[in-house]
Structures are given as structure tokens and as C-alpha cells.
Design a protein around this motif. Structure first.
Motif, PDB file in Angstrom:
ATOM      1  N   LEU A 217      -0.696-141.177  -4.612  1.00 34.27           N
ATOM      2  CA  LEU A 217       0.614-141.547  -4.090  1.00 34.27           C
ATOM      3  C   LEU A 217       0.560-141.606  -2.566  1.00 34.27           C
ATOM      4  O   LEU A 217       0.161-140.628  -1.925  1.00 34.27           O
ATOM      5  CB  LEU A 217       1.653-140.516  -4.532  1.00 34.27           C
ATOM      6  N   PRO A 218       0.954-142.721  -1.947  1.00 34.74           N
ATOM      7  CA  PRO A 218       0.961-142.782  -0.477  1.00 34.74           C
ATOM      8  C   PRO A 218       2.185-142.065   0.095  1.00 34.74           C
ATOM      9  O   PRO A 218       3.322-142.330  -0.302  1.00 34.74           O
ATOM     10  CB  PRO A 218       1.010-144.286  -0.185  1.00 34.74           C
ATOM     11  N   LEU A 219       1.933-141.121   1.007  1.00 32.63           N
ATOM     12  CA  LEU A 219       3.007-140.407   1.698  1.00 32.63           C
ATOM     13  C   LEU A 219       2.906-140.704   3.195  1.00 32.63           C
ATOM     14  O   LEU A 219       1.810-140.802   3.744  1.00 32.63           O
ATOM     15  CB  LEU A 219       2.909-138.897   1.455  1.00 32.63           C
ATOM     16  N   LYS A 220       4.057-140.821   3.840  1.00 35.47           N
ATOM     17  CA  LYS A 220       4.086-141.138   5.262  1.00 35.47           C
ATOM     18  C   LYS A 220       3.857-139.884   6.110  1.00 35.47           C
ATOM     19  O   LYS A 220       4.339-138.799   5.787  1.00 35.47           O
ATOM     20  CB  LYS A 220       5.442-141.755   5.629  1.00 35.47           C
ATOM     21  N   LYS A 221       3.120-140.062   7.183  1.00 32.09           N
ATOM     22  CA  LYS A 221       2.882-138.977   8.123  1.00 32.09           C
ATOM     23  C   LYS A 221       4.195-138.525   8.753  1.00 32.09           C
ATOM     24  O   LYS A 221       5.034-139.343   9.136  1.00 32.09           O
ATOM     25  CB  LYS A 221       1.907-139.457   9.208  1.00 32.09           C
ATOM     26  N   GLY A 222       4.387-137.198   8.823  1.00 36.10           N
ATOM     27  CA  GLY A 222       5.556-136.629   9.479  1.00 36.10           C
ATOM     28  C   GLY A 222       6.852-136.762   8.711  1.00 36.10           C
ATOM     29  O   GLY A 222       7.936-136.647   9.291  1.00 36.10           O
ATOM     30  N   SER A 306       9.577-117.378 -19.432  1.00 38.82           N
ATOM     31  CA  SER A 306       9.767-115.934 -19.305  1.00 38.82           C
ATOM     32  C   SER A 306       9.089-115.144 -20.410  1.00 38.82           C
ATOM     33  O   SER A 306       9.143-113.909 -20.405  1.00 38.82           O
ATOM     34  CB  SER A 306      11.264-115.601 -19.271  1.00 38.82           C
ATOM     35  N   ARG A 307       8.396-115.817 -21.358  1.00 40.77           N
ATOM     36  CA  ARG A 307       7.633-115.113 -22.397  1.00 40.77           C
ATOM     37  C   ARG A 307       6.127-115.284 -22.229  1.00 40.77           C
ATOM     38  O   ARG A 307       5.360-114.900 -23.103  1.00 40.77           O
ATOM     39  CB  ARG A 307       8.062-115.594 -23.786  1.00 40.77           C
ATOM     40  N   GLY A 308       5.700-115.861 -21.106  1.00 38.70           N
ATOM     41  CA  GLY A 308       4.277-115.940 -20.825  1.00 38.70           C
ATOM     42  C   GLY A 308       3.637-117.289 -21.051  1.00 38.70           C
ATOM     43  O   GLY A 308       2.451-117.464 -20.769  1.00 38.70           O
ATOM     44  N   GLY A 309       4.375-118.275 -21.561  1.00 37.75           N
ATOM     45  CA  GLY A 309       3.815-119.610 -21.734  1.00 37.75           C
ATOM     46  C   GLY A 309       3.607-120.295 -20.390  1.00 37.75           C
ATOM     47  O   GLY A 309       4.391-120.093 -19.452  1.00 37.75           O
ATOM     48  N   GLN A 310       2.570-121.105 -20.284  1.00 33.23           N
ATOM     49  CA  GLN A 310       2.280-121.802 -19.039  1.00 33.23           C
ATOM     50  C   GLN A 310       1.764-123.208 -19.306  1.00 33.23           C
ATOM     51  O   GLN A 310       1.139-123.478 -20.335  1.00 33.23           O
ATOM     52  CB  GLN A 310       1.213-121.059 -18.218  1.00 33.23           C
ATOM     53  N   SER A 311       2.019-124.092 -18.357  1.00 33.81           N
ATOM     54  CA  SER A 311       1.416-125.426 -18.336  1.00 33.81           C
ATOM     55  C   SER A 311       1.364-125.878 -16.886  1.00 33.81           C
ATOM     56  O   SER A 311       1.964-125.248 -16.010  1.00 33.81           O
ATOM     57  CB  SER A 311       2.213-126.416 -19.199  1.00 33.81           C
ATOM     58  N   TRP A 312       0.666-126.995 -16.613  1.00 34.83           N
ATOM     59  CA  TRP A 312       0.544-127.451 -15.231  1.00 34.83           C
ATOM     60  C   TRP A 312       0.283-128.936 -15.182  1.00 34.83           C
ATOM     61  O   TRP A 312      -0.104-129.567 -16.175  1.00 34.83           O
ATOM     62  CB  TRP A 312      -0.559-126.696 -14.508  1.00 34.83           C
ATOM     63  N   GLN A 313       0.494-129.486 -13.989  1.00 30.12           N
ATOM     64  CA  GLN A 313       0.173-130.895 -13.720  1.00 30.12           C
ATOM     65  C   GLN A 313      -0.344-131.028 -12.303  1.00 30.12           C
ATOM     66  O   GLN A 313      -0.047-130.214 -11.433  1.00 30.12           O
ATOM     67  CB  GLN A 313       1.400-131.797 -13.915  1.00 30.12           C
ATOM     68  N   GLU A 314      -1.112-132.093 -12.096  1.00 31.04           N
ATOM     69  CA  GLU A 314      -1.700-132.391 -10.793  1.00 31.04           C
ATOM     70  C   GLU A 314      -1.228-133.757 -10.328  1.00 31.04           C
ATOM     71  O   GLU A 314      -1.055-134.684 -11.130  1.00 31.04           O
ATOM     72  CB  GLU A 314      -3.226-132.381 -10.894  1.00 31.04           C
ATOM     73  N   LEU A 315      -1.014-133.883  -9.023  1.00 32.90           N
ATOM     74  CA  LEU A 315      -0.671-135.166  -8.412  1.00 32.90           C
ATOM     75  C   LEU A 315      -1.555-135.371  -7.188  1.00 32.90           C
ATOM     76  O   LEU A 315      -1.631-134.511  -6.314  1.00 32.90           O
ATOM     77  CB  LEU A 315       0.804-135.187  -7.995  1.00 32.90           C
ATOM     78  N   SER A 316      -2.243-136.524  -7.139  1.00 33.47           N
ATOM     79  CA  SER A 316      -3.052-136.873  -5.981  1.00 33.47           C
ATOM     80  C   SER A 316      -2.218-137.689  -4.994  1.00 33.47           C
ATOM     81  O   SER A 316      -1.362-138.469  -5.396  1.00 33.47           O
ATOM     82  CB  SER A 316      -4.279-137.683  -6.412  1.00 33.47           C
ATOM     83  N   PHE A 317      -2.476-137.502  -3.683  1.00 30.81           N
ATOM     84  CA  PHE A 317      -1.753-138.280  -2.697  1.00 30.81           C
ATOM     85  C   PHE A 317      -2.616-138.504  -1.459  1.00 30.81           C
ATOM     86  O   PHE A 317      -3.623-137.811  -1.246  1.00 30.81           O
ATOM     87  CB  PHE A 317      -0.428-137.604  -2.334  1.00 30.81           C
ATOM     88  N   ILE A 318      -2.228-139.490  -0.675  1.00 27.48           N
ATOM     89  CA  ILE A 318      -2.897-139.780   0.588  1.00 27.48           C
ATOM     90  C   ILE A 318      -1.840-139.856   1.677  1.00 27.48           C
ATOM     91  O   ILE A 318      -0.673-140.140   1.413  1.00 27.48           O
ATOM     92  CB  ILE A 318      -3.691-141.110   0.524  1.00 27.48           C
ATOM     93  N   ILE A 319      -2.243-139.555   2.904  1.00 21.00           N
ATOM     94  CA  ILE A 319      -1.317-139.601   4.050  1.00 21.00           C
ATOM     95  C   ILE A 319      -1.564-140.900   4.818  1.00 21.00           C
ATOM     96  O   ILE A 319      -2.691-141.218   5.197  1.00 21.00           O
ATOM     97  CB  ILE A 319      -1.514-138.392   4.965  1.00 21.00           C
ATOM     98  N   GLN A 320      -0.466-141.632   5.040  1.00 17.88           N
ATOM     99  CA  GLN A 320      -0.542-142.883   5.787  1.00 17.88           C
ATOM    100  C   GLN A 320       0.260-142.772   7.075  1.00 17.88           C
ATOM    101  O   GLN A 320       1.209-141.974   7.158  1.00 17.88           O
ATOM    102  CB  GLN A 320      -0.003-144.040   4.943  1.00 17.88           C
ATOM    103  N   GLU A 321      -0.113-143.566   8.056  1.00 15.71           N
ATOM    104  CA  GLU A 321       0.640-143.620   9.338  1.00 15.71           C
ATOM    105  C   GLU A 321       2.025-144.207   9.112  1.00 15.71           C
ATOM    106  O   GLU A 321       2.212-145.064   8.253  1.00 15.71           O
ATOM    107  CB  GLU A 321      -0.142-144.437  10.364  1.00 15.71           C
TER     108      GLU A 321
END
Length: 321
Positions: A217-222, A306-321
Motif C-alpha cells: 500500500l502506498p502511503l504519503k510521507k508525513g 477475552s478467552r485466549g483466542g488469537q488471530s492476526w493479519q499483515e499489511l505491506s506498505f511503502i512510503i512515497q514523497e
């Protein structure tokens, strides 16, 4: 936002009972990924009955080094009376895992090596509660299966000997190699109700827009971005909690934690029902540190019930000017 190193040193990890895992040696902000970290652990299924097995998984990052990692899974027999008599209940074990091994480097009685990879299998013996009368309330109240995971930033031989394992654990204890030690608890009880399910993350949201992580995902600097996630209603499970004084109907509470390799996070830990949502601020060339040299950065979220179950996700991103 936390921009002062002195403030960062004051941050501590969340209580182990809330996370169902004790993560050691947290000095930098919890959300900052700049070293070997165990971010989450899950069991599938998330709760067991005697005689059942569960697949254990761990979310481990080693940023920015990304070194070869060894996973050492140790299973401690559950205490049917739930009086913390398992060897893994000793807080000293988290600092000194070698206490679980004998002089030959093999696990002590009631301790098992479960595996050496990112996943392992934990099994509860069918006879767990056989010492208790059939109508004993502890069978319904339940107990906790204990799993100790040590992740070490060093590779074992392809077919390790007990001596190889014992040496690696000792090197980690002596801080000759980076490591993380985590304790995970799995509820075990005799129950007729549907067992706890791990919560589901349908997708992550950045400024309200769903992300599929098919490309960075492209994210803007600042710039600052709002973070959230879509969670189906069925992840807020209703259940009956049995204690020594009776049974109470409850609804699960869901908590989430965001982590990033780049930028700064505000309100990174939150309650999905009540809390302000996190914000990610990208580097601005002034107050926020530049990203690591790698072009693609990573954002993770770990969702816990609250009973101990867990899951997760990852997101990749890049910083653009």
C-alpha cells in the motif's frame, strides 16, 4: 505521539493474563518492530477437552535482521486442580528454560518437546481429570494447558541432538544469542457448549478503505492514517462461564494490537467495542524517524478475545514523497 526515548523506556507490556502470553525484555515501544519479537500465539482450536489436540502457531518477526530462527516448543502437563502446579507456572522458567531439562538435555517428567518449527501440536491426555469424581465442579470450571515457546535467532542442525538443544537454550539464557521466551495458556475443560473459536479479521482498514495486501500500500510521507479492521459479529461469541459459585452468561470482549516497522503509532492497543482507533504517522523528515532501509515496510495487527483466542493479519506498505 511518543517521540522521546526516555518516554519509550517507561512503556511496559500488557499484563500476561490479558494477553495469555508473557513477552520478556520489552524496552522499546510495544508497537515498534526493531528486534526479535513474538507478537502472538494461537491454538486451533482455541479451547480443548481431555483427549483433544490443537495446532499451535506463532507470529514471530525479526526486523530488520530477518535471521534464521529456531522454534523450541515445550508442553507442560495441565494441573487438573488448576492450582498452578505445572512446571511452566513457575515464573523462573521464563528466565531459565533450562530448568525444564535434565543433565542429558532431555525434558523432565511431565514436559514434552512439541516441535522445532513455526507450528506444533499440543495434546491433552484423556485421563486429565480421572483423579476427580465424575461430578466434581473442577471438570466444568477447567484448567489451563501450558506451552512454552523459545524462539532463538540461531539455527539448529537439521537433526538436533538433546545436547544441541540444551546448548542453544543455554546460549540464549546467557544472552550470547537473541531470543524471546513466551508462555501460552490453553483452556481445558469438560463442556457441552461450543468451544471457543479464534476471532476473525475479515480485512484491515486504512482511512476506512479495506485492504487486501495483494501489493504494498502506498502511503504519503508525513501523513497520518486511521487504522481499523472489519470483524464479523460472530467473533463476539456468547458463552457460559462456570466458576465455583455458578454459571454466568457472557459475551467476549475483543482487543487488538497494531505493530509497525516504520512510522509511529498512537493508541496501538485498543478495545474494539469502546476504544479510540489507532493512527499511523509516516516519517516526516523531522520528528519521526526514517524507515529502515528495506523498501517495503510491514504493519501487523493481532486480535485477541477475552478467552485466549488469537488471530492476526499483515499489511505491506511503502512510503512515497
Amino acid at each position: 505521539m511518543l517521540r522521546s526515548p526516555s518516554l519509550r523506556l517507561l512503556l511496559v507490556t500488557l499484563p500476561c493474563l490479558l494477553l495469555h502470553a508473557c513477552l520478556l525484555e520489552e524496552l522499546s515501544p510495544k508497537w515498534k518492530l526493531d528486534k526479535l519479537r513474538v507478537l502472538g500465539m494461537s491454538a486451533s482450536p482455541a479451547a480443548l477437552q481431555p483427549g483433544e489436540s490443537t495446532l499451535l502457531s506463532a507470529l514471530v518477526v525479526d526486523e530488520p535482521q530477518n535471521r534464521p530462527l529456531t522454534y523450541l516448543w515445550l508442553g507442560c502437563s495441565a494441573d487438573p486442580h488448576n492450582q498452578n502446579r505445572s512446571p511452566c507456572s513457575d515464573s523462573e522458567i521464563l528466565k531459565t528454560p533450562s530448568l525444564l531439562l535434565n543433565e542429558q538435555g532431555k525434558p523432565l517428567e511431565n514436559i514434552q518437546f512439541l516441535g522445532f518449527g513455526p507450528q506444533a501440536l499440543y495434546t491433552v491426555p484423556p485421563s486429565l481429570f480421572e483423579a476427580l469424581p465424575e461430578n466434581h465442579p473442577q471438570r466444568k470450571i477447567g484448567t489451563l494447558g501450558m506451552v512454552l515457546l523459545m524462539v532463538v535467532a540461531e539455527a539448529l542442525p537439521p537433526i538436533p541432538s538433546p545436547e544441541d538443544v540444551a546448548l542453544l537454550i543455554q546460549r540464549a539464557q546467557d544472552k550470547l544469542v537473541d531470543s524471546q521466551t513466551t508462555l501460552f495458556r490453553i483452556p481445558v475443560r469438560e463442556s457441552e457448549q461450543t468451544p471457543n473459536q479464534n476471532p476473525i479479521i475479515s480485512h484491515l482498514l486504512v482511512d476506512g478503505q479495506p485492504q487486501d495486501n495483494s501489493s504494498p500500500l502506498p502511503l504519503k510521507k508525513g501523513k497520518t492514517y486511521g487504522l481499523d479492521m472489519a470483524v464479523p459479529q460472530e467473533s463476539f461469541e456468547e458463552y457460559a462461564e462456570t466458576t465455583g459459585v455458578g454459571t454466568t452468561q457472557k459475551t467476549e470482549t475483543l482487543f487488538a494490537s497494531f505493530f509497525t516497522t516504520c512510522g509511529e503509532l498512537e493508541d496501538s492497543f485498543f478495545n474494539l467495542a469502546t476504544s479510540t482507533r489507532p493512527k499511523l504517522s509516516s516519517p516526516d523528515g523531522k520528528d519521526i524517524e526514517p524507515c529502515p532501509a528495506t523498501p517495503v515496510q510491514k504493519l501487523f495487527v493481532v486480535l485477541r478475545d477475552s478467552r485466549g483466542g488469537q488471530s492476526w493479519q499483515e499489511l505491506s506498505f511503502i512510503i512515497q514523497e
